[in-house]
Design an enzyme around this catalytic site. Structure first.
Site, PDB file in Angstrom:
ATOM      1  N   SER A  53       0.850  -1.181   0.000  1.00 50.58           N
ATOM      2  CA  SER A  53       0.000   0.000   0.000  1.00 50.58           C
ATOM      3  C   SER A  53       0.885   1.229   0.000  1.00 50.58           C
ATOM      4  CB  SER A  53      -0.919   0.029   1.222  1.00 50.58           C
ATOM      5  OG  SER A  53      -1.729   1.195   1.206  1.00 50.58           O
ATOM      6  N   GLU A  54       0.535   2.232  -0.824  1.00 52.52           N
ATOM      7  CA  GLU A  54       1.427   3.374  -0.992  1.00 52.52           C
ATOM      8  C   GLU A  54       1.556   4.249   0.245  1.00 52.52           C
ATOM      9  OE1 GLU A  54      -2.178   4.525  -3.665  1.00 52.52           O
ATOM     10  OE2 GLU A  54      -1.264   2.698  -2.875  1.00 52.52           O
TER      11      GLU A  54
END
Length: 220
Positions: A53-54
């Site tokens: 997940s960024e």
């Protein structure tokens, strides 16, 4: 164009399962906001897929069950997530360095439109701050080694999302490799859209009617 259906579209779970089953062993995968988050619950047992997940997570697990959510543990879409054994947390700048450095094997994104050459348009156009403007999708579409899209095949008003040329501002040009819609699985090739699978009861003629760009068929 009418949105009325004369067939049984793939359910959201069926779409997510198809995506999950096509992810290769050992891939590092980013799941975008919306439909793509469902993929986490359908990774085949025993297959090593590392979810990214960024906002700074490597090793996300399935969606938490009732009363299991940690309010401080969320993905980039601000949805609660779980962690698998060995997961790591880090600054979002390091996360984007992974993306921009080409270390993410696959990103699964939603879309408003996909052009026949693989152009992607998925900028947020809402007035809320939940997913402001282009967000991290621009980096993901440009940096991930593969970009797959999960989306409904047509809009709520029945307009096609798979088009000859995108009308919305582009997130990235020539980025999309494959589209998983509720009607079909479609590869984006040098010669355009190639259909690999279709929903039960759907005819090739009907699928083409619901698609702006020409389709070729090579069903598996």
């Amino acid at each position: 164009m009418s949105a009325a259906l004369d067939h049984a579209p793939f359910s959201r779970k069926e779409m997510a399962s198809r995506v999950a089953n096509d992810i290769a062993e050992g891939w590092y995968v980013n799941l975008g906001i919306g439909l793509p988050t469902l993929v986490a619950d359908h990774i085949p047992a025993g297959r090593e897929v590392v979810l990214h997940s960024e906002n700074g997570i490597l090793g996300m697990g399935p969606v938490p069950g009732p009363n299991e959510a940690d309010p401080w543990l969320v993905n980039a879409g601000k949805e609660n997530v779980t962690l698998v054994a060995g997961a790591s947390l880090f600054h979002h700048a390091d996360s984007f360095a992974m993306i921009r450095g080409g270390h993410i094997d696959l990103c699964v994104l939603g879309a408003f439109e996909i052009g026949e050459t693989g152009d992607l348009a998925n900028w947020s156009t809402s007035g809320s701050d939940r997913t402001p403007a282009v967000g991290g999708a621009m980096d993901l579409a440009a940096g991930a080694r593969n970009v797959w899209v999960m989306t409904t095949h047509v809009t709520k008003s029945g307009e096609p999302k798979l088009v000859r040329q995108c009308r919305y501002p582009l997130t990235a040009a020539r980025a999309v490799n494959r589209v998983y819609s509720d009607l079909a699985v479609i590869d984006v090739t040098e010669s355009g859209f190639v259909v690999r699978a279709m929903a039960p009861g759907l005819t090739q003629a009907r699928l083409q009617e619901l698609t702006d760009a020409p389709l070729a068929f090579s069903l598996r």
